[in-house]
Design a protein around this motif. Structure first.
Motif, PDB file in Angstrom:
ATOM      1  N   ARG A 137     -11.121 -11.683 -12.257  1.00  0.00           N
ATOM      2  CA  ARG A 137     -11.641 -11.762 -11.536  1.00  0.00           C
ATOM      3  C   ARG A 137     -12.346 -11.563 -10.119  1.00  0.00           C
ATOM      4  N   ARG A 138     -12.338 -12.429  -9.154  1.00  0.00           N
ATOM      5  CA  ARG A 138     -12.989 -12.023  -7.710  1.00  0.00           C
ATOM      6  C   ARG A 138     -11.146 -11.787  -6.340  1.00  0.00           C
ATOM      7  N   PRO A 139     -11.360 -11.099  -5.980  1.00  0.00           N
ATOM      8  CA  PRO A 139     -10.510 -11.025  -4.467  1.00  0.00           C
ATOM      9  C   PRO A 139      -9.681 -12.313  -4.265  1.00  0.00           C
ATOM     10  N   ALA A 140     -10.535 -13.108  -3.985  1.00  0.00           N
ATOM     11  CA  ALA A 140     -10.211 -14.755  -3.757  1.00  0.00           C
ATOM     12  C   ALA A 140      -9.305 -15.161  -4.270  1.00  0.00           C
ATOM     13  N   GLN A 141      -9.189 -14.863  -6.104  1.00  0.00           N
ATOM     14  CA  GLN A 141      -8.403 -15.474  -6.507  1.00  0.00           C
ATOM     15  C   GLN A 141      -7.110 -14.793  -7.108  1.00  0.00           C
ATOM     16  N   LEU A 142      -6.422 -13.970  -6.261  1.00  0.00           N
ATOM     17  CA  LEU A 142      -5.405 -12.702  -6.670  1.00  0.00           C
ATOM     18  C   LEU A 142      -4.657 -13.629  -4.845  1.00  0.00           C
ATOM     19  N   SER A 143      -3.295 -12.511  -5.589  1.00  0.00           N
ATOM     20  CA  SER A 143      -2.398 -12.431  -3.760  1.00  0.00           C
ATOM     21  C   SER A 143      -2.636 -11.588  -3.154  1.00  0.00           C
ATOM     22  N   GLY A 144      -1.376 -11.978  -2.084  1.00  0.00           N
ATOM     23  CA  GLY A 144      -2.013 -10.507  -1.462  1.00  0.00           C
ATOM     24  C   GLY A 144      -1.313  -9.292  -2.121  1.00  0.00           C
ATOM     25  N   GLY A 145      -0.609  -8.890  -2.607  1.00  0.00           N
ATOM     26  CA  GLY A 145      -0.194  -7.836  -3.577  1.00  0.00           C
ATOM     27  C   GLY A 145      -0.766  -7.547  -4.400  1.00  0.00           C
ATOM     28  N   GLN A 146      -1.301  -8.704  -5.177  1.00  0.00           N
ATOM     29  CA  GLN A 146      -2.572  -8.070  -6.244  1.00  0.00           C
ATOM     30  C   GLN A 146      -3.245  -7.493  -5.494  1.00  0.00           C
ATOM     31  N   GLN A 147      -4.247  -7.737  -4.742  1.00  0.00           N
ATOM     32  CA  GLN A 147      -4.466  -7.694  -3.993  1.00  0.00           C
ATOM     33  C   GLN A 147      -4.787  -6.035  -3.075  1.00  0.00           C
ATOM     34  N   GLN A 148      -3.856  -6.010  -3.276  1.00  0.00           N
ATOM     35  CA  GLN A 148      -3.444  -4.863  -2.219  1.00  0.00           C
ATOM     36  C   GLN A 148      -3.326  -3.384  -3.519  1.00  0.00           C
ATOM     37  N   ARG A 149      -2.688  -4.166  -4.938  1.00  0.00           N
ATOM     38  CA  ARG A 149      -2.722  -3.332  -5.838  1.00  0.00           C
ATOM     39  C   ARG A 149      -4.229  -2.420  -6.345  1.00  0.00           C
ATOM     40  N   ILE A 150      -4.571  -3.593  -6.531  1.00  0.00           N
ATOM     41  CA  ILE A 150      -6.656  -3.282  -6.273  1.00  0.00           C
ATOM     42  C   ILE A 150      -7.150  -2.821  -5.293  1.00  0.00           C
ATOM     43  N   ALA A 151      -6.604  -2.794  -4.633  1.00  0.00           N
ATOM     44  CA  ALA A 151      -7.292  -1.331  -3.224  1.00  0.00           C
ATOM     45  C   ALA A 151      -6.755   0.231  -3.599  1.00  0.00           C
ATOM     46  N   LEU A 152      -5.032  -0.208  -4.264  1.00  0.00           N
ATOM     47  CA  LEU A 152      -4.606   0.907  -4.399  1.00  0.00           C
ATOM     48  C   LEU A 152      -4.932   1.536  -6.031  1.00  0.00           C
ATOM     49  N   ALA A 153      -5.715   0.198  -6.874  1.00  0.00           N
ATOM     50  CA  ALA A 153      -6.708   1.233  -8.756  1.00  0.00           C
ATOM     51  C   ALA A 153      -8.015   1.740  -7.357  1.00  0.00           C
ATOM     52  N   ARG A 154      -8.083   0.648  -6.657  1.00  0.00           N
ATOM     53  CA  ARG A 154      -9.946   1.926  -6.283  1.00  0.00           C
ATOM     54  C   ARG A 154      -9.594   2.764  -5.647  1.00  0.00           C
ATOM     55  N   ALA A 155      -8.931   3.455  -4.800  1.00  0.00           N
ATOM     56  CA  ALA A 155      -8.819   4.918  -3.630  1.00  0.00           C
ATOM     57  C   ALA A 155      -8.290   5.626  -5.704  1.00  0.00           C
ATOM     58  N   LEU A 156      -7.175   5.316  -6.393  1.00  0.00           N
ATOM     59  CA  LEU A 156      -7.479   6.539  -7.543  1.00  0.00           C
ATOM     60  C   LEU A 156      -8.008   6.572  -8.257  1.00  0.00           C
ATOM     61  N   VAL A 157      -8.987   5.540  -8.924  1.00  0.00           N
ATOM     62  CA  VAL A 157     -10.132   5.536  -9.539  1.00  0.00           C
ATOM     63  C   VAL A 157     -10.597   6.370 -10.260  1.00  0.00           C
ATOM     64  N   PHE A 158     -11.048   7.202  -9.100  1.00  0.00           N
ATOM     65  CA  PHE A 158     -12.009   8.265  -8.899  1.00  0.00           C
ATOM     66  C   PHE A 158     -11.786   9.484  -9.810  1.00  0.00           C
ATOM     67  N   GLU A 159     -10.109   9.524  -9.352  1.00  0.00           N
ATOM     68  CA  GLU A 159      -9.051  10.502  -9.950  1.00  0.00           C
ATOM     69  C   GLU A 159      -8.869  11.496  -8.672  1.00  0.00           C
ATOM     70  N   PRO A 160      -9.023  10.897  -7.730  1.00  0.00           N
ATOM     71  CA  PRO A 160      -8.925  11.970  -6.227  1.00  0.00           C
ATOM     72  C   PRO A 160      -7.341  12.872  -6.471  1.00  0.00           C
ATOM     73  N   GLU A 161      -7.703  13.941  -5.238  1.00  0.00           N
ATOM     74  CA  GLU A 161      -6.645  14.874  -5.339  1.00  0.00           C
ATOM     75  C   GLU A 161      -5.974  14.272  -3.877  1.00  0.00           C
ATOM     76  N   LEU A 162      -6.630  14.351  -3.029  1.00  0.00           N
ATOM     77  CA  LEU A 162      -6.039  13.584  -2.133  1.00  0.00           C
ATOM     78  C   LEU A 162      -5.982  11.485  -1.742  1.00  0.00           C
ATOM     79  N   VAL A 163      -4.971  10.994  -1.882  1.00  0.00           N
ATOM     80  CA  VAL A 163      -4.873   9.890  -0.909  1.00  0.00           C
ATOM     81  C   VAL A 163      -4.879  10.108   0.233  1.00  0.00           C
ATOM     82  N   LEU A 164      -5.471   8.969   1.464  1.00  0.00           N
ATOM     83  CA  LEU A 164      -5.021   8.731   2.832  1.00  0.00           C
ATOM     84  C   LEU A 164      -3.963   7.561   2.318  1.00  0.00           C
ATOM     85  N   MET A 165      -2.926   6.875   2.974  1.00  0.00           N
ATOM     86  CA  MET A 165      -2.870   5.431   2.920  1.00  0.00           C
ATOM     87  C   MET A 165      -2.387   4.773   5.001  1.00  0.00           C
ATOM     88  N   ASP A 166      -2.907   4.080   5.711  1.00  0.00           N
ATOM     89  CA  ASP A 166      -2.541   3.593   6.473  1.00  0.00           C
ATOM     90  C   ASP A 166      -2.020   2.174   6.374  1.00  0.00           C
TER      91      ASP A 166
END
Ligand SMILES: Nc1ncnc2c1ncn2[C@@H]1O[C@H](COP(=O)(O)OP(=O)(O)O)[C@@H](O)[C@H]1O
Ligand SMILES: [Mg+2]
Length: 365
Positions: A137-166
């Motif tokens: 899917r493209r972002p526009a085909q997702l709800s706000g909550g789903q987009q935020q889940r994808i943003a979270l997945a994108r922050a985690l996908v490269f397995e960082p040791e540190l994650v910052l969330m604002d």
């Protein structure tokens, strides 16, 4: 505990200051150590310097003074993309022209990870946020909550040791926010990720964090575990910012170890725990939580009681909220649990209220 200034800290701010205009400091002498795997929240009102601290850690802003270390290395001069930090922001813009899978692939391509590995990691990250079927899917085909889940997945996908969330959940409705709060903390703990989370929402801070740093005016006012922060605020800013609070003003009449006597402006004398007062004669703000006050109390001889008049009695479902006139104030709040035998009060009724001296804290005025 994890908070000590030793070499084991994973993230360390040391005497960090920040000024944008060369005059005013918006971050003042920040000292903060975060342990590996810890979930630390920066909580505070708008403008208190939270985002600035996160941006300095991410590398998008430079500290005017002081040192920032990550896993023992000083990082002041390392550019953002070389710090290996995952980031999620409020309204974090996913790339709109890319599919979900392409959005997640991007941070992996930047890190030169091969195709087969990329596909494995993308699948795993999407499954983690329960979005396994949405890769095409493209972002526009997702709800706000789903987009935020994808943003979270994108922050985690490269397995960082540190994650910052604002303020990552700021734009979502209450129910979704609560679901994602729970998912984020679970995920962070499961993966052993160190998280620095920024919010102005005290409930979010209390429910998600191992420790909370309460910010005001560019300084940490208190750094403590959630229960400690709520039960034992060290100053009147924290007492009033976190949870609801009754405050009575007066002067310290005497101090004896863990007890002091305060003469309230209205004339009454009450016992309190001296927390942030220096000596006899000091102005003080005495703080007491609404749920620690009893109506027509039966707390034993140690309790302090006052006469009060009911102004409002509000049914809240699980609790009753009673607004009272007492000790020269007409905004004194008492919260009582809704029990089967609860007597319903009426405006104008004269009652007694009481509390234990250990629940009453004498703070800075
Ligand atoms: N890029 C900037 N340029 C100038 N001033 C800024 C900038 N970013 C933030 N500020 C100022 O710094 C202070 C702290 O802001 P910020 O770190 O965004 O606080 P918070 O995230 O707690 O709301 C505020 O007074 C804000 O106006
Ligand atoms: Mg901010």
């Amino acid at each position: 505990m994890a908070s000590t200034q030793n070499g084991a800290a994973f993230v360390a701010f040391e005497r960090v200051q920040k000024s944008y205009d060369g005059e005013t400091l918006v971050v003042k002498d920040l000292n903060l150590s975060i342990a590996k795997g810890e979930f630390l929240t920066m909580l505070g009102p708008s403008g208190s310097g939270k985002t600035t601290c996160l941006m300095m850690l991410a590398g998008f802003e430079t500290a005017t003074y002081g040192e920032i270390r990550l896993d023992g290395r000083e990082i002041n001069n390392i550019p953002p993309h070389k710090r290996g930090i995952g980031m999620v922001f409020q309204n974090y813009a996913l790339f709109p022209h890319m599919t979900v899978a392409e959005n997640l692939s991007f941070p992996l391509e930047v890190r030169k990870i091969g195709k087969a590995d990329r596909e494995k990691k993308i699948k795993r990250a999407l499954d983690m946020v329960q979005m396994g079927d949405f890769g095409g899917r493209r972002p526009a085909q997702l709800s706000g909550g789903q987009q935020q889940r994808i943003a979270l997945a994108r922050a985690l996908v490269f397995e960082p040791e540190l994650v910052l969330m604002d303020e990552p959940l700021g734009a979502l409705d209450k129910q979704l926010r609560e679901t994602l709060q729970f998912e984020i903390t679970n995920l962070a703990h499961e993966l052993g990720i160190t998280t620095v989370y920024v919010t102005h929402d005290q409930t979010e801070a209390l429910t998600m964090s191992d420790r909370v740093a309460v910010f005001d005016d560019g300084r940490i006012q208190q750094l403590a575990a959630p229960d400690e922060l709520y039960e034992r605020p060290e100053n009147s800013f924290v007492a009033q910012f976190i949870g609801e609070n009754n405050t009575l003003t007066g002067n310290v009449k005497s101090i004896d170890g863990q007890r002091c006597i305060v003469t309230l402006d209205h004339g009454e004398e009450i016992d309190a725990v001296p927390v942030n007062v220096e000596g006899v004669g000091d102005r003080t703000l005495v703080s007491i939580r609404p749920e620690r006050v009893e109506i027509n109390p039966d707390l034993g001889p140690d309790a302090h009681t006052l006469d009060a008049e009911v102004l409002e009695f509000i049914y809240m479902g699980d609790t009753f909220r009673t607004k009272l006139r007492t000790a020269g104030r007409d905004d004194f709040i008492v919260k009582t649990r809704n029990r089967a035998d609860q007597v319903r009060l009426k405006p104008g009724e004269k009652i007694k209220i009481g509390w234990l001296p250990q629940d009453c804290r004498a703070l800075d005025a």
